[in-house]
Design an enzyme around this catalytic site. Sequence first.
Site, PDB file in Angstrom:
ATOM      1  N   CYS A   1       6.928   5.953  -0.349  1.00 21.22           N
ATOM      2  CA  CYS A   1       6.530   7.317   0.024  1.00 21.22           C
ATOM      3  C   CYS A   1       6.538   7.468   1.544  1.00 21.22           C
ATOM      4  O   CYS A   1       5.711   6.875   2.250  1.00 21.22           O
ATOM      5  CB  CYS A   1       5.147   7.634  -0.532  1.00 21.22           C
ATOM      6  SG  CYS A   1       4.561   9.287  -0.112  1.00 21.22           S
TER       7      CYS A   1
ATOM      8  N   CYS B   1      -3.954   7.783  -2.278  1.00 20.54           N
ATOM      9  CA  CYS B   1      -2.792   6.947  -1.967  1.00 20.54           C
ATOM     10  C   CYS B   1      -2.982   5.468  -2.326  1.00 20.54           C
ATOM     11  O   CYS B   1      -2.031   4.828  -2.802  1.00 20.54           O
ATOM     12  CB  CYS B   1      -2.413   7.094  -0.502  1.00 20.54           C
ATOM     13  SG  CYS B   1      -1.814   8.761  -0.087  1.00 20.54           S
TER      14      CYS B   1
ATOM     15  N   GLU C   1       3.021  23.981 -22.630  1.00 16.92           N
ATOM     16  CA  GLU C   1       3.720  24.120 -21.352  1.00 16.92           C
ATOM     17  C   GLU C   1       3.583  25.537 -20.787  1.00 16.92           C
ATOM     18  O   GLU C   1       3.459  25.724 -19.573  1.00 16.92           O
ATOM     19  CB  GLU C   1       5.199  23.756 -21.516  1.00 16.92           C
ATOM     20  CG  GLU C   1       5.449  22.259 -21.623  1.00 16.92           C
ATOM     21  CD  GLU C   1       4.992  21.514 -20.383  1.00 16.92           C
ATOM     22  OE1 GLU C   1       5.359  21.929 -19.257  1.00 16.92           O
ATOM     23  OE2 GLU C   1       4.259  20.521 -20.541  1.00 16.92           O
TER      24      GLU C   1
ATOM     25  N   CYS D   1      -1.494  12.054  -6.681  1.00 13.13           N
ATOM     26  CA  CYS D   1      -0.813  12.703  -5.556  1.00 13.13           C
ATOM     27  C   CYS D   1      -1.234  14.175  -5.488  1.00 13.13           C
ATOM     28  O   CYS D   1      -0.404  15.087  -5.550  1.00 13.13           O
ATOM     29  CB  CYS D   1       0.699  12.564  -5.724  1.00 13.13           C
ATOM     30  SG  CYS D   1       1.658  12.979  -4.258  1.00 13.13           S
TER      31      CYS D   1
END
Length: 354
Positions: free
Chosen positions: A208, A199, A37, A192
Amino acid sequence: MNKSDFSQRLLTWFDAYGRKDLPWQQNPTLYRVWVSEIMLQQTQVATVIPYYQRFIERFPSLPALAHASVDEILGLWAGLGYYARARRLHQAARIAWETHGGELPATLEALMELPGIGRSTGGAILALALGQRYPILDGNVKRVLTRQEAIEHWPGQPKVEKQLWQRAATLLPRTRLADYTQAIMDLGATVCTRHRPHCPSCPVKKTCQAHLQENPEAYPRSRPRKRLPLRATCMLILLNDQGEVLLERRPPVGIWGGLWSFPECPPQTEAALWCQEQFGWPIGEVQHWPPLRHHFTHFTLDIQPVIARIRGEARQVMEPNSQVWYKMEPMYKRGLPAPTLRLLKRLREPSKGE
């Protein structure tokens, strides 16, 4: 947007298309997920993977990292950028070793007390490693949620960010927290995307608002632009009679903090005179290379590389802890910023340096 419908659609998509073979997903301990991370902050997965693999091979556990030298850590980090992450990783490992029994704490509050771990990073670590129920709000998730609701303002504004945190928490499912957390990050990273989002293959396109407006790339709104200042410096590449080059350790704070780079002097400085005054070494041949431009988040740096060969012997350095003659051999590793690495490579290939 229905909470359960959103999370279920996302999990169904993840089962079919999500990323499940990333190296930190194998044996996802708190330590391994934490390292990944930190490396993934502002850095793409494909770039991180080889660095992560080398890092974990050398430091397979928190105690190994806590007892390592800063130089060795920065050496493995060299080229990944944002070097403050590596220094904070080392600091956090030492603190965890001393105050948490050699392990990372398993609560969000305790994690956030460690250097380099904020609310989103801490939540991601606990969700991915332990399945704890915390929302995250990294860049990918901000983009997904901003488009879902067609938020008209820059998501970095405190009011908007608070709204996004609330929405991220509301959408959390009751089960499969690790999968959901990976899924929403994967959706932002692979579907995205910032530019040219895919899409038609998005599992949550029906809810959305940006997609319904047929203008997803209008979101999220851009940060108000500021013109980046331009700075300049002269990097002095000093060579001794052994073909070694002088490097100096940079201060622990500021750009390239703690890394090794060339001595710097103000632009337009007479290199031979400056070297004589600073080091007491007479300079023979001086050569100016083409300038090198390096971009930081908050400014742009123009670097004028100057090659200077020292006449006679120059083996002693004034400050052994912060200066070294670098042998330019692959086995001799130190933490080096990207421009320094580029100039050293150019130095090994003289025809490209002129």
